[in-house]
Write a protein that holds these residues in place. Structure first.
Motif, short mmCIF file in Angstrom:
data_model
loop_
_atom_site.label_atom_id
_atom_site.label_comp_id
_atom_site.label_asym_id
_atom_site.label_seq_id
_atom_site.Cartn_x
_atom_site.Cartn_y
_atom_site.Cartn_z
N GLY A 153 -2.89 -5.22 -4.51
CA GLY A 153 -2.80 -3.85 -3.91
C GLY A 153 -1.63 -3.20 -4.00
O GLY A 153 -1.68 -1.90 -4.35
N PHE A 154 -0.35 -3.60 -3.59
CA PHE A 154 0.73 -2.95 -3.78
C PHE A 154 1.32 -2.79 -5.18
O PHE A 154 1.68 -1.56 -5.73
CB PHE A 154 2.04 -3.68 -2.80
CG PHE A 154 1.80 -3.52 -1.50
CD1 PHE A 154 2.15 -2.07 -1.11
CD2 PHE A 154 1.56 -4.51 -0.78
CE1 PHE A 154 1.97 -2.11 0.43
CE2 PHE A 154 1.48 -4.66 0.68
CZ PHE A 154 1.83 -3.19 1.32
N VAL A 157 -1.07 0.09 -6.75
CA VAL A 157 -0.88 1.44 -6.13
C VAL A 157 0.58 1.90 -6.84
O VAL A 157 0.74 3.15 -7.15
CB VAL A 157 -0.54 1.38 -4.68
CG1 VAL A 157 0.15 2.76 -4.08
CG2 VAL A 157 -2.19 1.23 -3.89
N GLY A 158 1.50 1.05 -7.07
CA GLY A 158 2.77 1.38 -7.67
C GLY A 158 2.32 1.61 -8.89
O GLY A 158 3.02 2.53 -9.74
N ARG A 161 0.91 4.69 -9.57
CA ARG A 161 1.53 5.87 -9.15
C ARG A 161 0.81 6.83 -8.16
O ARG A 161 0.96 8.02 -8.02
CB ARG A 161 2.49 6.66 -10.59
CG ARG A 161 3.05 6.05 -11.39
CD ARG A 161 3.64 6.91 -12.36
NE ARG A 161 3.47 6.36 -13.49
CZ ARG A 161 3.65 7.03 -14.79
NH1 ARG A 161 3.91 8.17 -14.91
NH2 ARG A 161 3.71 6.03 -16.05
N LEU A 162 0.32 6.09 -7.34
CA LEU A 162 -0.65 6.68 -6.27
C LEU A 162 0.23 7.24 -4.98
O LEU A 162 0.10 7.70 -4.09
CB LEU A 162 -1.71 5.85 -5.89
CG LEU A 162 -2.74 5.59 -6.89
CD1 LEU A 162 -3.72 4.76 -6.28
CD2 LEU A 162 -3.45 6.89 -7.01
N VAL A 163 1.56 6.70 -4.96
CA VAL A 163 2.37 7.09 -3.90
C VAL A 163 3.50 7.82 -4.43
O VAL A 163 4.02 7.88 -5.27
CB VAL A 163 3.17 5.59 -3.31
CG1 VAL A 163 3.79 6.05 -2.14
CG2 VAL A 163 2.02 4.44 -2.92
#
Length: 163
Positions: A153-154, A157-158, A161-163
């Motif tokens: 998941g991490f 997300v990285g 580029r969702l963060v």
């Protein structure tokens, strides 16, 4: 060689339990172990060709997907197997090949392949030690799958580029 340790850890988490016990109980001369090693090196070599066309974000997403598939493989029931064909079948249903393929796109074939084989050996040794000391494997397998899912998941997300 910076991919050697991630390959060891990922494959060890993916193989802990009855699948690793199959490798631990296999005889040294059994052809299945040689075929498994050849398949791991083939997956590492194939990952290099795919990795040439991918950027860092794409390889991170591929590793996340490989971790998810390995977590699913860890949650599967593994029946006791005897003989080379059944051992190969149990290996094929695990997540080692896709992990080695995905990690080799980022870290190269040698680090991913040798790390994958070392992770399989570490999983076999740890499984044998835990079972000999009476530790139940089911919570460990669920924990390993949870670690792989959270890590995937991490990474996803990285990579997206969702963060």
């Amino acid at each position: 060689m910076n991919g050697f340790v991630p390959a060891i850890v990922a494959v060890m988490l993916a193989e802990m339990g009855p699948r690793a016990l199959l490798y631990a109980e296999a005889r040294r001369q059994e052809i299945a172990l040689w075929l498994i090693a050849a398949a791991v090196f083939f997956a590492g070599a194939a990952g290099v060709f795919a990795g040439r066309t991918m950027n860092a974000w794409a390889t991170a997403l591929m590793i996340a997907i490989a971790l998810l598939f390995a977590a699913i493989g860890q949650l599967q029931r593994v029946a006791p197997a005897t003989g080379a064909i059944r051992t190969l079948g149990a290996f094929w249903r695990g997540g080692v090949l896709i992990l080695v393929f995905a990690l080799s796109t980022r870290f190269g074939p040698f680090a991913a392949s040798f790390g994958g084989l070392a992770g399989m050996a570490a999983a076999a040794i740890l499984t044998r030690v835990l079972l000999n000391n009476g530790v139940p494997m089911q919570p460990i397998r669920w924990g390993a799958a949870a670690v792989m899912i959270v890590t995937a998941g991490f990474l996803a997300v990285g990579a997206l580029r969702l963060v």
